[in-house]
Design an enzyme around this catalytic site. Structure first.
Site, mmCIF file in Angstrom:
data_model
loop_
_atom_site.group_PDB
_atom_site.id
_atom_site.type_symbol
_atom_site.label_atom_id
_atom_site.label_comp_id
_atom_site.label_asym_id
_atom_site.label_seq_id
_atom_site.Cartn_x
_atom_site.Cartn_y
_atom_site.Cartn_z
ATOM 1 N N THR A 159 0.822 -1.210 0.000
ATOM 2 C CA THR A 159 0.000 0.000 0.000
ATOM 3 C C THR A 159 0.855 1.257 0.000
ATOM 4 O O THR A 159 0.416 2.304 -0.488
ATOM 5 C CB THR A 159 -0.944 -0.030 1.225
ATOM 6 O OG1 THR A 159 -1.764 -1.194 1.101
ATOM 7 C CG2 THR A 159 -1.841 1.177 1.301
ATOM 8 N N TYR A 189 -8.324 0.478 -4.026
ATOM 9 C CA TYR A 189 -7.011 0.874 -4.559
ATOM 10 C C TYR A 189 -6.247 -0.375 -4.954
ATOM 11 O O TYR A 189 -6.634 -1.494 -4.601
ATOM 12 C CB TYR A 189 -6.221 1.670 -3.515
ATOM 13 C CG TYR A 189 -5.706 0.817 -2.378
ATOM 14 C CD1 TYR A 189 -6.531 0.488 -1.309
ATOM 15 C CD2 TYR A 189 -4.405 0.327 -2.374
ATOM 16 C CE1 TYR A 189 -6.080 -0.316 -0.272
ATOM 17 C CE2 TYR A 189 -3.932 -0.471 -1.340
ATOM 18 C CZ TYR A 189 -4.790 -0.780 -0.290
ATOM 19 O OH TYR A 189 -4.339 -1.581 0.725
ATOM 20 N N SER A 194 1.507 -7.657 -0.622
ATOM 21 C CA SER A 194 2.345 -8.642 0.094
ATOM 22 C C SER A 194 1.590 -9.937 0.382
ATOM 23 O O SER A 194 2.185 -10.922 0.800
ATOM 24 C CB SER A 194 2.916 -8.038 1.374
ATOM 25 O OG SER A 194 1.931 -7.877 2.353
ATOM 26 N N THR A 230 1.764 -4.353 4.299
ATOM 27 C CA THR A 230 1.661 -4.587 5.742
ATOM 28 C C THR A 230 1.111 -5.980 6.071
ATOM 29 O O THR A 230 1.325 -6.474 7.177
ATOM 30 C CB THR A 230 0.764 -3.527 6.407
ATOM 31 O OG1 THR A 230 -0.537 -3.585 5.828
ATOM 32 C CG2 THR A 230 1.348 -2.142 6.241
ATOM 33 N N ASP A 231 0.401 -6.618 5.119
ATOM 34 C CA ASP A 231 -0.273 -7.891 5.445
ATOM 35 C C ASP A 231 0.710 -8.964 5.916
ATOM 36 O O ASP A 231 0.409 -9.713 6.853
ATOM 37 C CB ASP A 231 -1.027 -8.427 4.220
ATOM 38 C CG ASP A 231 -2.276 -7.624 3.898
ATOM 39 O OD1 ASP A 231 -2.624 -6.705 4.662
ATOM 40 O OD2 ASP A 231 -2.911 -7.916 2.865
ATOM 41 N N LYS A 277 0.814 -7.385 12.755
ATOM 42 C CA LYS A 277 -0.291 -6.518 12.337
ATOM 43 C C LYS A 277 -1.488 -6.892 13.197
ATOM 44 O O LYS A 277 -1.897 -8.051 13.223
ATOM 45 C CB LYS A 277 -0.596 -6.720 10.850
ATOM 46 C CG LYS A 277 -1.608 -5.738 10.307
ATOM 47 C CD LYS A 277 -1.774 -5.871 8.798
ATOM 48 C CE LYS A 277 -2.738 -4.810 8.278
ATOM 49 N NZ LYS A 277 -2.894 -4.874 6.812
ATOM 50 N N GLU A 329 -2.156 -27.374 29.454
ATOM 51 C CA GLU A 329 -3.325 -28.264 29.359
ATOM 52 C C GLU A 329 -3.031 -29.431 28.422
ATOM 53 O O GLU A 329 -3.680 -30.460 28.499
ATOM 54 C CB GLU A 329 -4.535 -27.489 28.840
ATOM 55 C CG GLU A 329 -5.113 -26.493 29.820
ATOM 56 C CD GLU A 329 -6.338 -25.805 29.243
ATOM 57 O OE1 GLU A 329 -7.397 -26.428 29.168
ATOM 58 O OE2 GLU A 329 -6.222 -24.621 28.855
HETATM 59 N N1 ASP Z 1 -2.587 -5.871 1.015
HETATM 60 C C1 ASP Z 1 -1.588 -4.846 1.187
HETATM 61 C C2 ASP Z 1 -0.243 -5.523 1.222
HETATM 62 O O1 ASP Z 1 0.040 -6.208 2.157
HETATM 63 C C3 ASP Z 1 -1.869 -4.102 2.438
HETATM 64 C C4 ASP Z 1 -0.848 -3.065 2.834
HETATM 65 O O2 ASP Z 1 0.207 -2.925 2.292
HETATM 66 O O3 ASP Z 1 -1.148 -2.337 3.813
HETATM 67 O O4 ASP Z 1 0.495 -5.379 0.294
#
Ligand code: ASP
Length: 325
Positions: free
Chosen positions: A14, A27, A60, A93-94, A166, A281
């Site tokens: 992103t 996007y 990602s 970020t994923d 995340k 457990e």
């Molecule tokens: N789906 C995107 C990625 O991981 C989300 C992001 O970058 O925030 O590339």
């Protein structure tokens, strides 16, 4: 003091995403290449000299062995390059936590290596990308960032790869750390570490492998049937990670099937944070399981893959690696 020389390795995400309008909801990630990112960073007047490489232009969610292999090779080159002081990887970020942890396990701690992403695309109103990138430049150019392993910079905070995850699907402050929270606060003009580097002089923990074996994550739920285990094994899984209930629990028939799976099994938790410890457990000693400790399912899978790829399959040895920080 001369300006730090920073190499930017772009993979997409992103931070390189475009919606085509400042207020568009949908996007596409990975639309902006490293040249554009570099000129945007240069235009901010940051005290650094840049060069860059495009490694990929993907969301990602599509990252895998080929991208990781190319990225590792490029970082390895940059670590050996006397003209590079620090390395920034722009990333979605994923799966940032998976890439960061994989690199953390397989790179020496000699120069700063910083992953950075964004939660809002580059052309969105209130985009966090350039702020995060400016912060990453601050971190990658700081001598005290070396010797801490791979770092992740998001929302004015710095996290160690081993801690970060995340934790929210939206909003700029989507990342958390466990068991440590952030290890520094950062802005484009300030950087406050909360303690000294803890890995100075350490070599890579594991050799970079020729490939990563297939390891599946099985998420537990009330009423889960044990056939999920057989399904993963017939798909070729050479190891299994349980994203278990609470302290890494699962219905008894599932635990029985896992004990008979014939491949290494790591128990982690589907709960957002917390440790999964041995023999609470579940009788790990009797069933031959490994407890993931502070690693969530995604990172437990990465460590299990790296261990298997390095020929480490004995549960006692594996447990020692999961216990290690
Ligand atoms: N789906 C995107 C990625 O991981 C989300 C992001 O970058 O925030 O590339």
């Amino acid at each position: 003091m001369t300006s730090p020389r920073i190499r930017i390795l772009a993979t997409g995400g992103t931070i390189a995403g475009s919606a085509g309008s400042a207020i568009e909801r949908g996007y596409r990630p990975g639309q902006i290449g490293v040249a554009e990112l570099l000129s945007a960073a240069q235009a901010l007047g940051l005290d650094a000299r840049f060069d860059g490489r495009d490694i990929a232009a993907i969301g990602s969610q599509d990252i895998g062995w080929a991208h990781w292999n190319a990225l590792h090779m490029s970082i390895f080159d940059a670590l050996l390059d006397d003209d590079t002081d620090g390395i920034i990887v722009t990333h979605g970020t994923d799966t940032a936590e998976e890439t960061a942890f994989l690199l953390d396990l397989t790179l020496q701690a000699g120069k700063p290596v910083v992953l950075v992403g964004a939660m809002r695309p580059a052309d969105a109103v209130g985009s966090d990308g350039m702020r995060n990138l400016s912060n990453a430049v601050r971190v990658a150019g700081d001598e005290l960032a070396a010797g801490r392993g791979v770092l992740v910079v998001m929302s004015d905070q710095v996290f160690a790869a081993i801690d970060v995850r995340k934790a929210a699907t939206g909003g700029a402050e989507a990342f958390r750390g466990f068991p440590r929270g952030p290890i520094a606060n950062v802005t484009p003009t300030s950087l406050d570490w909360f303690g000294p580097p803890d890995r100075t002089g350490r070599g890579a923990r594991f050799a970079w492998p020729d490939g990563l074996p297939r390891v599946s994550i099985l998420t537990a739920y009330a009423g889960m049937e044990p056939d999920a285990v057989q399904c993963a094994l017939s798909g070729g899984a050479q190891g299994l990670v349980l994203a278990g209930l609470g302290q890494g629990n699962a219905p008894t028939p599932v635990l029985d099937a896992l004990a008979k799976a014939g491949v290494p099994v790591v128990r982690s938790s589907r709960v957002d944070q917390g440790s999964v410890d041995r023999n609470l457990e579940v009788d790990d000693d009797a069933l031959g399981f490994v407890a993931a400790r502070g690693l969530g399912p995604a990172k437990a899978r990465i460590l299990l893959q790296v261990l298997l790829a390095n020929g480490i399959a004995d549960p006692v040895r594996m447990q020692a690696e999961f216990d290690r920080r």
